[in-house]
Design a protein around this motif. Structure first.
Motif, PDB file in Angstrom:
ATOM      1  N   LEU A 119       0.875  -1.172   0.000  1.00 36.87           N
ATOM      2  CA  LEU A 119       0.000   0.000   0.000  1.00 36.87           C
ATOM      3  C   LEU A 119       0.914   1.225   0.000  1.00 36.87           C
ATOM      4  O   LEU A 119       1.561   1.523   0.997  1.00 36.87           O
ATOM      5  CB  LEU A 119      -0.921   0.003   1.215  1.00 36.87           C
ATOM      6  CG  LEU A 119      -1.983   1.107   1.244  1.00 36.87           C
ATOM      7  CD1 LEU A 119      -2.974   0.937   0.097  1.00 36.87           C
ATOM      8  CD2 LEU A 119      -2.731   1.117   2.582  1.00 36.87           C
ATOM      9  N   VAL A 120       0.982   1.909  -1.157  1.00 36.92           N
ATOM     10  CA  VAL A 120       1.988   2.948  -1.382  1.00 36.92           C
ATOM     11  C   VAL A 120       1.295   4.308  -1.490  1.00 36.92           C
ATOM     12  O   VAL A 120       0.272   4.452  -2.183  1.00 36.92           O
ATOM     13  CB  VAL A 120       2.806   2.657  -2.658  1.00 36.92           C
ATOM     14  CG1 VAL A 120       3.950   3.656  -2.788  1.00 36.92           C
ATOM     15  CG2 VAL A 120       3.341   1.236  -2.639  1.00 36.92           C
ATOM     16  N   GLU A 121       1.855   5.304  -0.826  1.00 34.63           N
ATOM     17  CA  GLU A 121       1.353   6.676  -0.933  1.00 34.63           C
ATOM     18  C   GLU A 121       1.721   7.255  -2.296  1.00 34.63           C
ATOM     19  O   GLU A 121       2.870   7.167  -2.734  1.00 34.63           O
ATOM     20  CB  GLU A 121       1.959   7.548   0.166  1.00 34.63           C
ATOM     21  CG  GLU A 121       1.591   9.019   0.050  1.00 34.63           C
ATOM     22  CD  GLU A 121       2.430   9.906   0.946  1.00 34.63           C
ATOM     23  OE1 GLU A 121       2.118  11.124   1.016  1.00 34.63           O
ATOM     24  OE2 GLU A 121       3.391   9.404   1.561  1.00 34.63           O
ATOM     25  N   LEU A 122       0.736   7.849  -2.967  1.00 34.15           N
ATOM     26  CA  LEU A 122       0.966   8.582  -4.214  1.00 34.15           C
ATOM     27  C   LEU A 122       1.111  10.062  -3.846  1.00 34.15           C
ATOM     28  O   LEU A 122       0.110  10.745  -3.597  1.00 34.15           O
ATOM     29  CB  LEU A 122      -0.178   8.363  -5.199  1.00 34.15           C
ATOM     30  CG  LEU A 122      -0.407   6.915  -5.655  1.00 34.15           C
ATOM     31  CD1 LEU A 122      -1.639   6.828  -6.549  1.00 34.15           C
ATOM     32  CD2 LEU A 122       0.821   6.372  -6.375  1.00 34.15           C
ATOM     33  N   ALA A 123       2.339  10.529  -3.800  1.00 40.30           N
ATOM     34  CA  ALA A 123       2.572  11.899  -3.334  1.00 40.30           C
ATOM     35  C   ALA A 123       1.905  12.930  -4.234  1.00 40.30           C
ATOM     36  O   ALA A 123       1.414  13.959  -3.764  1.00 40.30           O
ATOM     37  CB  ALA A 123       4.078  12.160  -3.232  1.00 40.30           C
ATOM     38  N   THR A 124       1.884  12.667  -5.536  1.00 35.22           N
ATOM     39  CA  THR A 124       1.274  13.617  -6.489  1.00 35.22           C
ATOM     40  C   THR A 124      -0.203  13.335  -6.716  1.00 35.22           C
ATOM     41  O   THR A 124      -0.872  14.135  -7.372  1.00 35.22           O
ATOM     42  CB  THR A 124       2.021  13.562  -7.829  1.00 35.22           C
ATOM     43  OG1 THR A 124       1.897  12.238  -8.378  1.00 35.22           O
ATOM     44  CG2 THR A 124       3.489  13.895  -7.642  1.00 35.22           C
ATOM     45  N   GLY A 125      -0.706  12.218  -6.197  1.00 30.35           N
ATOM     46  CA  GLY A 125      -2.094  11.854  -6.423  1.00 30.35           C
ATOM     47  C   GLY A 125      -2.346  11.166  -7.742  1.00 30.35           C
ATOM     48  O   GLY A 125      -3.482  10.752  -8.013  1.00 30.35           O
ATOM     49  N   GLN A 126      -1.318  11.009  -8.569  1.00 28.89           N
ATOM     50  CA  GLN A 126      -1.459  10.389  -9.881  1.00 28.89           C
ATOM     51  C   GLN A 126      -0.888   8.972  -9.850  1.00 28.89           C
ATOM     52  O   GLN A 126       0.034   8.678  -9.087  1.00 28.89           O
ATOM     53  CB  GLN A 126      -0.731  11.212 -10.948  1.00 28.89           C
ATOM     54  CG  GLN A 126      -1.252  12.622 -11.090  1.00 28.89           C
ATOM     55  CD  GLN A 126      -2.716  12.675 -11.467  1.00 28.89           C
ATOM     56  OE1 GLN A 126      -3.190  11.849 -12.258  1.00 28.89           O
ATOM     57  NE2 GLN A 126      -3.439  13.635 -10.924  1.00 28.89           N
ATOM     58  N   PRO A 127      -1.423   8.061 -10.686  1.00 30.32           N
ATOM     59  CA  PRO A 127      -0.900   6.687 -10.715  1.00 30.32           C
ATOM     60  C   PRO A 127       0.563   6.652 -11.148  1.00 30.32           C
ATOM     61  O   PRO A 127       1.084   7.595 -11.747  1.00 30.32           O
ATOM     62  CB  PRO A 127      -1.814   5.978 -11.728  1.00 30.32           C
ATOM     63  CG  PRO A 127      -3.046   6.833 -11.813  1.00 30.32           C
ATOM     64  CD  PRO A 127      -2.601   8.235 -11.553  1.00 30.32           C
ATOM     65  N   PHE A 128       1.232   5.532 -10.827  1.00 30.06           N
ATOM     66  CA  PHE A 128       2.637   5.373 -11.183  1.00 30.06           C
ATOM     67  C   PHE A 128       2.798   5.311 -12.696  1.00 30.06           C
ATOM     68  O   PHE A 128       1.973   4.735 -13.411  1.00 30.06           O
ATOM     69  CB  PHE A 128       3.201   4.091 -10.570  1.00 30.06           C
ATOM     70  CG  PHE A 128       3.450   4.198  -9.089  1.00 30.06           C
ATOM     71  CD1 PHE A 128       4.298   5.168  -8.579  1.00 30.06           C
ATOM     72  CD2 PHE A 128       2.838   3.319  -8.208  1.00 30.06           C
ATOM     73  CE1 PHE A 128       4.535   5.264  -7.224  1.00 30.06           C
ATOM     74  CE2 PHE A 128       3.082   3.410  -6.848  1.00 30.06           C
ATOM     75  CZ  PHE A 128       3.925   4.383  -6.352  1.00 30.06           C
ATOM     76  N   GLN A 129       3.867   5.928 -13.176  1.00 29.61           N
ATOM     77  CA  GLN A 129       4.294   5.812 -14.557  1.00 29.61           C
ATOM     78  C   GLN A 129       5.610   5.025 -14.586  1.00 29.61           C
ATOM     79  O   GLN A 129       6.363   5.000 -13.601  1.00 29.61           O
ATOM     80  CB  GLN A 129       4.479   7.187 -15.194  1.00 29.61           C
ATOM     81  CG  GLN A 129       3.222   8.040 -15.189  1.00 29.61           C
ATOM     82  CD  GLN A 129       2.109   7.450 -16.031  1.00 29.61           C
ATOM     83  OE1 GLN A 129       2.371   6.789 -17.049  1.00 29.61           O
ATOM     84  NE2 GLN A 129       0.862   7.659 -15.623  1.00 29.61           N
ATOM     85  N   SER A 130       5.896   4.388 -15.710  1.00 31.51           N
ATOM     86  CA  SER A 130       7.051   3.482 -15.779  1.00 31.51           C
ATOM     87  C   SER A 130       8.382   4.198 -15.554  1.00 31.51           C
ATOM     88  O   SER A 130       9.346   3.580 -15.092  1.00 31.51           O
ATOM     89  CB  SER A 130       7.065   2.763 -17.136  1.00 31.51           C
ATOM     90  OG  SER A 130       7.142   3.712 -18.194  1.00 31.51           O
ATOM     91  N   ARG A 131       8.456   5.493 -15.862  1.00 31.17           N
ATOM     92  CA  ARG A 131       9.718   6.223 -15.712  1.00 31.17           C
ATOM     93  C   ARG A 131       9.718   7.180 -14.532  1.00 31.17           C
ATOM     94  O   ARG A 131      10.630   7.999 -14.413  1.00 31.17           O
ATOM     95  CB  ARG A 131      10.032   7.004 -17.008  1.00 31.17           C
ATOM     96  CG  ARG A 131      10.069   6.164 -18.273  1.00 31.17           C
ATOM     97  CD  ARG A 131      11.016   4.979 -18.151  1.00 31.17           C
ATOM     98  NE  ARG A 131      12.383   5.415 -17.864  1.00 31.17           N
ATOM     99  CZ  ARG A 131      13.377   4.581 -17.586  1.00 31.17           C
ATOM    100  NH1 ARG A 131      13.152   3.280 -17.501  1.00 31.17           N
ATOM    101  NH2 ARG A 131      14.596   5.056 -17.366  1.00 31.17           N
ATOM    102  N   ASP A 132       8.722   7.088 -13.671  1.00 32.95           N
ATOM    103  CA  ASP A 132       8.711   7.952 -12.482  1.00 32.95           C
ATOM    104  C   ASP A 132       9.867   7.583 -11.570  1.00 32.95           C
ATOM    105  O   ASP A 132      10.117   6.390 -11.317  1.00 32.95           O
ATOM    106  CB  ASP A 132       7.392   7.794 -11.724  1.00 32.95           C
ATOM    107  CG  ASP A 132       6.248   8.487 -12.431  1.00 32.95           C
ATOM    108  OD1 ASP A 132       6.525   9.277 -13.347  1.00 32.95           O
ATOM    109  OD2 ASP A 132       5.084   8.233 -12.073  1.00 32.95           O
TER     110      ASP A 132
END
Length: 260
Positions: A119-132
């Protein structure tokens, strides 16, 4: 030679209201025309002869009644009772209502890597992207833990508050119940050996703990064994925390490796 303002001051001090000069005064204001008109003759009142009234008879003096003041003596043992004034509605203290607690704001993403749930916090509120950068750091942590570095994303991110408007309770307790219920439903589908709680919102609303529980193993009712970790953004901002993560990971690694 007096000017008008000083002349009026002298006349006011002598209480002279109306006056007329005998000659034209220099620097004087023009006289009011109504004061130069002749005075009307006064009508003398007519007196009628009236008969003299009889002299009043002498009144005999009357004896004056002298009233003695009453002196109240307090008897021994008697205590004067204070007068209690009823409290009016205006004097009653106003009822202070507690200020409403604003709903918390966070976004969490649930992922599965091997036998572990994350369960991971999304700091920006957006889903993970492959190059984040944060997602690349998560992949490095999974490789170091001996887990698959391509975690499976489970469902949409959990965003709180759920509603922008409405009367539904969206306080901290409601957020905790919702997040824990969401994870319990996923655990009923597929159990896990360890639940990673990454970030303070995940730790607070799933593990019911605070930041002082970082790097520790927790027992969460209804969720089983959990591991508290700082957020990915915090690990990138403070790289010295990675050493603490690695030390705690070495102690817990046998938990999920034994199920492979």
């Amino acid at each position: 030679m007096l000017i008008e303002s000083r002349r009026r001051a002298y006349l006011s001090a002598m209480q002279v209201v109306h006056w007329l000069p005998r000659a034209e005064l220099p620097f004087a204001a023009p006289s009011r025309p109504e004061l130069l008109l002749p005075l009307a003759p006064l009508d003398e009142p007519e007196f009628e002869a009236r008969p003299a009234a009889a002299a009043p008879l002498p009144v005999a003096p009357q004896a004056r009644s002298i009233e003695r003041p009453k002196i109240e003596i307090t008897r021994p043992g008697s205590i004067a009772k204070p007068v209690v004034k009823p409290v009016e509605a205006e004097e009653a203290a106003p009822v202070v209502r507690p200020a409403p607690i604003p709903p918390p704001r966070f976004a969490l993403q649930l992922l599965r890597a091997g036998s572990c749930l994350l369960l991971v916090e999304l700091a920006t509120g957006q889903p993970f992207q492959s190059r984040d950068p944060s997602y690349l750091l998560l992949k490095d942590m999974l490789r170091a833990a001996g887990l698959p570095d391509a975690p499976q994303i489970i469902g949409e991110p959990v965003r709180w508050p759920l509603l922008v408007r409405g009367n539904m309770d969206q306080g901290p307790e409601a957020a905790r119940d919702f997040v824990q219920g969401f994870i319990q439903a996923r655990l009923e589908e597929t159990p896990c050996t360890c639940l990673w709680l990454i970030g303070l919102p995940a730790l607070r609303y799933a593990g019911q703990a605070q930041a002082d529980a970082y790097y520790q193993e927790l027992k969460v009712e209804g969720l089983g064994d959990a591991w508290a970790l700082p957020g990915l953004e915090l690990l990138m901002d403070e790289p010295q925390r990675k050493a603490d993560v690695w030390q705690a990971m070495r102690r817990l690694m046998a938990r999920w490796k034994s199920d492979e």
